[in-house]
Write an enzyme that holds these catalytic residues in place. Structure first.
Site, PDB file in Angstrom:
ATOM      1  N   LYS A 160       0.799  -1.232   0.000  1.00 51.20           N
ATOM      2  CA  LYS A 160       0.000   0.000   0.000  1.00 51.20           C
ATOM      3  C   LYS A 160       0.836   1.290   0.000  1.00 51.20           C
ATOM      4  O   LYS A 160       0.393   2.313  -0.514  1.00 51.20           O
ATOM      5  CB  LYS A 160      -0.948   0.014   1.206  1.00 51.20           C
ATOM      6  CG  LYS A 160      -2.142  -0.898   1.043  1.00 51.20           C
ATOM      7  CD  LYS A 160      -3.095  -0.750   2.208  1.00 51.20           C
ATOM      8  CE  LYS A 160      -4.437  -1.355   1.892  1.00 51.20           C
ATOM      9  NZ  LYS A 160      -5.466  -1.015   2.877  1.00 51.20           N
TER      10      LYS A 160
ATOM     11  N   ASP B  45     -10.507   3.083   1.651  1.00 50.48           N
ATOM     12  CA  ASP B  45     -10.776   2.441   2.948  1.00 50.48           C
ATOM     13  C   ASP B  45     -11.692   3.302   3.828  1.00 50.48           C
ATOM     14  O   ASP B  45     -12.543   2.787   4.553  1.00 50.48           O
ATOM     15  CB  ASP B  45      -9.464   2.150   3.691  1.00 50.48           C
ATOM     16  CG  ASP B  45      -8.681   1.013   3.056  1.00 50.48           C
ATOM     17  OD1 ASP B  45      -9.259   0.274   2.231  1.00 50.48           O
ATOM     18  OD2 ASP B  45      -7.485   0.858   3.381  1.00 50.48           O
TER      19      ASP B  45
ATOM     20  N   GLY C  94      -2.438   2.962  13.398  1.00 52.38           N
ATOM     21  CA  GLY C  94      -1.780   2.383  12.221  1.00 52.38           C
ATOM     22  C   GLY C  94      -2.467   2.843  10.935  1.00 52.38           C
ATOM     23  O   GLY C  94      -3.187   3.855  10.924  1.00 52.38           O
TER      24      GLY C  94
HETATM   25  P1  NAP Z   1      -0.925  -1.492  11.423  1.00 49.64           P
HETATM   26  O1  NAP Z   1      -0.729  -0.302  10.548  1.00 49.64           O
HETATM   27  O2  NAP Z   1       0.172  -2.467  11.570  1.00 49.64           O
HETATM   28  O3  NAP Z   1      -1.333  -0.944  12.896  1.00 49.64           O
HETATM   29  C1  NAP Z   1      -1.497  -1.837  13.969  1.00 49.64           C
HETATM   30  C2  NAP Z   1      -2.076  -1.098  15.168  1.00 49.64           C
HETATM   31  O4  NAP Z   1      -2.281  -2.050  16.223  1.00 49.64           O
HETATM   32  C3  NAP Z   1      -1.137  -0.028  15.739  1.00 49.64           C
HETATM   33  O5  NAP Z   1      -1.894   1.021  16.278  1.00 49.64           O
HETATM   34  C4  NAP Z   1      -0.412  -0.805  16.841  1.00 49.64           C
HETATM   35  O6  NAP Z   1       0.112  -0.010  17.865  1.00 49.64           O
HETATM   36  C5  NAP Z   1      -1.562  -1.625  17.385  1.00 49.64           C
HETATM   37  N1  NAP Z   1      -1.055  -2.770  18.159  1.00 49.64           N
HETATM   38  C6  NAP Z   1      -0.375  -3.846  17.693  1.00 49.64           C
HETATM   39  N2  NAP Z   1      -0.056  -4.666  18.711  1.00 49.64           N
HETATM   40  C7  NAP Z   1      -0.552  -4.085  19.844  1.00 49.64           C
HETATM   41  C8  NAP Z   1      -0.548  -4.442  21.225  1.00 49.64           C
HETATM   42  N3  NAP Z   1       0.028  -5.582  21.654  1.00 49.64           N
HETATM   43  N4  NAP Z   1      -1.165  -3.630  22.088  1.00 49.64           N
HETATM   44  C9  NAP Z   1      -1.752  -2.499  21.672  1.00 49.64           C
HETATM   45  N5  NAP Z   1      -1.781  -2.084  20.386  1.00 49.64           N
HETATM   46  C10 NAP Z   1      -1.188  -2.883  19.483  1.00 49.64           C
HETATM   47  O7  NAP Z   1      -2.198  -2.331  10.968  1.00 49.64           O
HETATM   48  P2  NAP Z   1      -3.520  -1.824  10.212  1.00 49.64           P
HETATM   49  O8  NAP Z   1      -3.298  -1.949   8.755  1.00 49.64           O
HETATM   50  O9  NAP Z   1      -3.951  -0.509  10.786  1.00 49.64           O
HETATM   51  O10 NAP Z   1      -4.533  -2.988  10.614  1.00 49.64           O
HETATM   52  C11 NAP Z   1      -5.030  -3.123  11.940  1.00 49.64           C
HETATM   53  C12 NAP Z   1      -6.216  -4.086  11.937  1.00 49.64           C
HETATM   54  O11 NAP Z   1      -7.250  -3.582  11.130  1.00 49.64           O
HETATM   55  C13 NAP Z   1      -5.880  -5.462  11.354  1.00 49.64           C
HETATM   56  O12 NAP Z   1      -6.599  -6.408  12.097  1.00 49.64           O
HETATM   57  C14 NAP Z   1      -6.421  -5.395   9.935  1.00 49.64           C
HETATM   58  O13 NAP Z   1      -6.784  -6.655   9.427  1.00 49.64           O
HETATM   59  C15 NAP Z   1      -7.641  -4.527  10.150  1.00 49.64           C
HETATM   60  N6  NAP Z   1      -8.054  -3.787   8.940  1.00 49.64           N
HETATM   61  C16 NAP Z   1      -9.301  -4.016   8.461  1.00 49.64           C
HETATM   62  C17 NAP Z   1      -9.753  -3.341   7.346  1.00 49.64           C
HETATM   63  C18 NAP Z   1     -11.129  -3.608   6.827  1.00 49.64           C
HETATM   64  O14 NAP Z   1     -11.395  -3.384   5.641  1.00 49.64           O
HETATM   65  N7  NAP Z   1     -12.040  -4.045   7.657  1.00 49.64           N
HETATM   66  C19 NAP Z   1      -8.923  -2.401   6.700  1.00 49.64           C
HETATM   67  C20 NAP Z   1      -7.639  -2.181   7.240  1.00 49.64           C
HETATM   68  C21 NAP Z   1      -7.213  -2.881   8.358  1.00 49.64           C
HETATM   69  P3  NAP Z   1       1.666   0.479  17.806  1.00 49.64           P
HETATM   70  O15 NAP Z   1       1.667   1.678  16.907  1.00 49.64           O
HETATM   71  O16 NAP Z   1       1.999   0.771  19.214  1.00 49.64           O
HETATM   72  O17 NAP Z   1       2.464  -0.668  17.253  1.00 49.64           O
END
Ligand code: NAP
Length: 284
Positions: free
Chosen positions: A71, A108, A136
């Site tokens: 992305k 998104d 994130g």
């Molecule tokens: P990302 O950019 O990697 O961000 C991950 C987020 O989770 C960050 O805020 C991270 O905090 C937090 N996190 C990870 N481990 C943690 C922990 N142990 N305790 C507290 N916070 C924690 O991922 P993303 O792309 O935003 O995706 C996040 C989720 O959304 C995933 O499950 C993904 O499948 C889902 N998603 C769904 C859609 C949809 O269409 N429904 C679209 C996009 C994403 P830090 O910054 O501190 O690491």
């Protein structure tokens, strides 16, 4: 029977990509619309992304979606990135333009907002403060969408505070960053709470968030859809809050992609939702 003018082609580029449920959804729509075409998973290694994107035009693809890890990198490759994708900081959709150039945007946020509006028609972003947990890529799209919808106060809480601060600086407006330790209290008086962290996904621990301060009238929503009901959503539902899971965000971001690729916007029907839910449940 009249022959179709063109066989429509689109797909999703990712690495890995075979877990993606996008082909199921887009192929449902192609059939529903009576169009000849297909939507395929494209397993593209990061080193091959530029070549793969450049191949879309000669292969006759209308465009593609992008998923992890492409992305961000794709922003440097396509010919034009719109303001939305620039602000969110990622491309989710590439469109082959009539002149053969590649245009990148991000749908998104439309998926997130479209889902909430379909599931909870009386939901309003300006009905009260909104707590967003996580900072994130998903959170950036969520915050952008909430601001487009007129949110007056967004309380942004992330384990790594810097990332939340960066969003607040770049987006400005109603975003207020609170420390991770205050995430439980951040729910006091909110109209909506959104989990955008990966916590609660299949195979990961539940989000550590106490809901005592969350008003019963508030909407709790998660962008996770595997499982369909995260532990956070289950806890909110059990105490009487309305809940919305993340599946519809995936479904609703497909609609604007279709408009850009094929010139029509299909509907997110109950039948499509059920088919996707069945597919997710079958894999769990
Ligand atoms: P990302 O950019 O990697 O961000 C991950 C987020 O989770 C960050 O805020 C991270 O905090 C937090 N996190 C990870 N481990 C943690 C922990 N142990 N305790 C507290 N916070 C924690 O991922 P993303 O792309 O935003 O995706 C996040 C989720 O959304 C995933 O499950 C993904 O499948 C889902 N998603 C769904 C859609 C949809 O269409 N429904 C679209 C996009 C994403 P830090 O910054 O501190 O690491």
């Amino acid at each position: 029977m009249a022959k179709a003018e063109k066989f429509l082609l689109a797909g999703v580029m990712g690495w890995p990509v075979m877990h993606s449920r996008s082909p199921l959804m887009h192929n449902y729509w192609l059939k529903q619309q009576g169009l000849a075409g297909t939507y395929v998973p494209l397993a593209i290694e990061p080193k091959d992304l530029a070549e793969a994107l450049r191949a879309l035009r000669p292969l006759g693809f209308a465009g593609c979606n992008l998923t992890i890890p492409h992305k961000l990198e794709a922003m440097k490759i396509v010919d034009r990135v719109d303001d939305v994708a620039t602000k969110i900081g990622a491309i989710s959709c590439v469109v082959v333009q009539p002149d053969g150039s590649l245009f990148g945007t991000n749908n998104d946020w439309l998926g997130f907002i479209g889902n909430l509006k379909q599931q909870v028609p009386d939901w309003r972003a300006d009905a009260g403060p909104i707590a967003v947990i996580g900072a994130g890529g998903g959170a950036r799209a969520v915050c952008y969408g909430l601001m487009q919808e007129g949110a007056k106060e967004i309380r942004l809480v992330n384990r790594t505070r810097d990332k939340a601060e960066r969003i607040a600086e770049e987006f400005g407006g109603p975003i207020k960053v609170l420390p991770w330790e205050q995430r439980h209290d951040a729910l006091d008086g909110v109209g909506t709470v959104v989990n955008t962290t990966s916590q609660g996904m299949v195979g990961l621990p539940a989000l550590d968030l106490q809901l005592d301060m969350l008003p019963r009238s508030a909407l709790a929503t998660d962008i996770i859809y595997t499982p369909l009901e995260s532990p956070f959503l289950a806890a909110a539902r059990e105490r009487g809050n309305r809940t919305v899971n993340g599946l519809g965000m995936l479904l609703h971001q497909g609609k604007p992609a279709w408009r850009l690729w094929f010139g029509v916007e299909p509907e997110v029907t109950p039948e499509l939702r059920e088919m996707m839910e069945r597919s997710i449940l079958a894999d769990l």
